[in-house]
Design a protein around this motif. Structure first.
Motif, PDB file in Angstrom:
ATOM      1  N   VAL A 162       0.709  10.694  -0.241  1.00 56.31           N
ATOM      2  CA  VAL A 162      -0.193   9.815   0.509  1.00 56.31           C
ATOM      3  C   VAL A 162      -1.533   9.769  -0.197  1.00 56.31           C
ATOM      4  O   VAL A 162      -1.857  10.618  -1.031  1.00 56.31           O
ATOM      5  N   ALA A 163      -2.324   8.762   0.146  1.00 52.14           N
ATOM      6  CA  ALA A 163      -3.610   8.554  -0.511  1.00 52.14           C
ATOM      7  C   ALA A 163      -4.561   9.726  -0.253  1.00 52.14           C
ATOM      8  O   ALA A 163      -4.571  10.302   0.835  1.00 52.14           O
ATOM      9  N   GLU A 164      -5.357  10.085  -1.284  1.00 50.05           N
ATOM     10  CA  GLU A 164      -6.343  11.157  -1.135  1.00 50.05           C
ATOM     11  C   GLU A 164      -7.342  10.794  -0.050  1.00 50.05           C
ATOM     12  O   GLU A 164      -7.795   9.649   0.046  1.00 50.05           O
ATOM     13  N   GLN A 165      -7.691  11.767   0.766  1.00 50.91           N
ATOM     14  CA  GLN A 165      -8.606  11.551   1.885  1.00 50.91           C
ATOM     15  C   GLN A 165      -9.109  12.889   2.377  1.00 50.91           C
ATOM     16  O   GLN A 165      -8.666  13.943   1.934  1.00 50.91           O
TER      17      GLN A 165
ATOM     18  N   GLU B  60       0.840  12.723   6.354  1.00 52.17           N
ATOM     19  CA  GLU B  60       1.519  13.456   5.285  1.00 52.17           C
ATOM     20  C   GLU B  60       2.577  14.401   5.857  1.00 52.17           C
ATOM     21  O   GLU B  60       2.429  14.947   6.950  1.00 52.17           O
TER      22      GLU B  60
END
Length: 539
Positions: free
Chosen positions: A269-272, A302
């Motif tokens: 999943v996208a970094e956050q 995630e």
């Protein structure tokens, strides 16, 4: 007629119930030769264990009835023998090990006495039996066999208890050993050890080995021939390679398609900013450190898998996170707040956001409560979520969301299959509209096709509701298909973590490499290559 060591011919077994007869086995025929490994493959209810129980005279009559067929051992029909003749064969010539050794070992007798008794009732003197017991315990890899013989079943791990069952079954050097799901729910490395032990003993003694399993990986690792059962009938037979690579029957094709570890791996999943962050979390039980300072992040949406053997600290981490047990140190920050520092009132509110699905729904669902009561109990406790006039409609909606029907709300847990009960447990967790669900071995005991359905359900719920999962598992092919990132634990520590692709394709730590090498693949050719790699790593 005497060509095969053991031969089942046209066997049919019927159970007479209040709802009418259940035809558990219908006209089943198979054979086992000396020195051969035959696997009977199928899911729950296929009849695979019933046919083996008939061989061992373990079917309760009534309500069971062997309505037709013959069971030939060295050409003689077991079904026409007297009780005394059968007693001389069972245990001595044909032995069996079961899926759950704890339920088949007497908790009030030492394990040494129980193994000795197997020999004594067949005429061996107590002193000879005692010496042979120590030899057998050493043979199956139990440390300090003299001391271990004096211990009780609860003092051993799951893998060790299975070794004890094998020692007991081999005490009289049987010609046939029946292993009924001998490695289900065991860690991958322990599973590999048990299967290697069975293979070694089978090669050494020349016995015929019958393995009953729902695991295609076990078939690929062990079997010379395979019998596939569905609905009480044999639908396909052949070598392990034939059945896997060129399955003829639609049911076999469905089983193979459902086997985990064949799909594409997640790209993550996208970094956050993390939704949950554990920092240097410790848990001590007296002088024993169960968690030695573990740190990791969980992102929104995630699936973070946690893998490792029994005793690695996986489940302890989950209990500490949910504050079912108190941490000895460290922090667990959820949306900026330390879960370990929350007051009882604040903790009560937080429990809405982090829920848990356990391994065995039979134990986690109250058998005296209907499905409606089980799911709506969440709103009894957290009254602010939903007004009572909306409970019935919401229970119906949740049941449909997990693939069940609204009318199921009036039934009780025992009226459902294992996979259905796990769906109810998931619906119950969803009732509080959580953001994080901790799945502790939530699919490990399920049949392969049911397991695939539950994983697909969890994944669709993640996409639909934006859930995050902490997925504790020992089944690495499932992790490969389902997870975004993986944490590998050993001895209370995180030894490696990374994306699912990095862990499975380029593991850095030897322990991770050993876990992956011990994992079973349903393809016999791939499994043969893994076997070679395991041997190389052991040298």
């Amino acid at each position: 007629m005497g060509d095969h060591l053991l031969e089942v011919q046209d066997l049919s077994v019927t159970f007479h119930t209040v709802r009418g007869p259940v035809h558990a086995v219908r006209d089943v025929s198979w054979h086992l030769d000396r020195g051969e490994v035959l696997a009977i493959l199928g899911e729950s209810g296929s009849g695979k264990s019933v046919s083996a129980s008939a061989v061992m005279d373990l079917i309760d009559i009534p309500p069971g009835e062997i309505s037709s067929g013959r069971i030939l051992f060295e050409g003689r029909d077991l079904l026409t023998m007297s009780r005394d003749e059968r007693r001389m064969i069972n245990g001595k010539r044909i032995a069996m090990i079961f899926q759950d050794p704890l339920s088949h070992l007497n908790p009030v007798y030492s394990v040494g006495w129980q193994i000795e008794e197997t020999m004594v009732i067949h005429g061996t003197s107590r002193s000879e039996a005692r010496a042979e017991t120590v030899r057998l315990l050493r043979k199956v890899g139990i440390p300090d066999p003299e001391g271990a013989a004096k211990k009780y079943p609860h003092q051993f791990s799951g893998g060790q208890r299975q070794r004890l069952m094998i020692a007991m079954a081999l005490a009289l050097r049987p010609d046939v050993l029946i292993a009924d799901e001998p490695t289900t729910a065991l860690d991958v490395t322990v599973q590999a050890q048990i299967l290697a032990l069975l293979e070694e003993l089978q090669t050494e003694t020349g016995m015929g080995l019958l393995i009953i399993t729902h695991d295609l990986g076990v078939v690929a690792e062990m079997a010379h021939r395979v019998v596939v059962m569905n609905g009480g009938q044999i639908v396909e037979t052949g070598s392990a390679a034939q059945v896997y690579h060129t399955p003829q029957h639609p049911y076999t094709q469905k089983l193979i398609a459902a086997a985990p570890g064949q799909g594409d791996m997640s790209l993550g999943v996208a970094e956050q900013e993390p939704l949950l962050r554990l920092t240097d979390v410790k848990k001590n039980y007296g002088d024993f450190a169960a968690l030695k300072g573990i740190s990791f992040d969980l992102l929104a949406g995630e699936t973070l898998a946690v893998v490792g053997e029994s005793g690695s600290g996986k489940s302890t981490m989950a209990k500490v996170l949910l504050r079912l047990e108190e941490a000895s140190g460290g922090k667990a920050e959820y949306e900026g707040r330390d879960l370990f520092a929350l007051s009882p009132a604040e903790l009560f509110e937080m429990r809405r956001d982090i829920q848990m699905v356990f391994q065995d729904p039979t134990q986690s669902l109250n058998p005296g409560m209907s499905v409606y009561d089980l799911i709506s109990e969440a709103w009894v406790i957290h009254r602010e979520i939903l007004s009572k006039d909306k409970w019935k409609a919401r229970v119906a909606e949740l049941l449909e969301q997990v693939g069940l029907q609204a009318e199921h709300m009036h039934r009780y847990p025992h009226q459902f299959s294992g996979g259905q009960r796990q769906r109810i447990a998931i619906a119950r967790a969803l009732a509080l509209e959580p953001r994080i669900i901790v799945c502790d071995e939530a699919v490990s005991a399920l049949d392969v096709s049911i397991q695939a359905q539950v994983i697909e359900l969890l994944d669709s719920l993640r996409q639909e509701l934006g859930l995050s999962y902490i997925f504790i598992a020992h089944d690495l092919p499932v992790v490969r298909d389902f997870a975004d990132r993986v944490i590998v634990m050993q001895g209370g520590e995180i030894v490696e973590q990374g994306s699912v692709r990095q862990i499975f394709e380029a593991p850095r730590m030897r322990y991770t490499q050993e876990l992956l090498a011990a994992s079973l693949n349903p393809d016999p050719e791939v499994q043969a290559a893994r076997r070679v790699k395991r041997l190389e790593m052991a040298q």
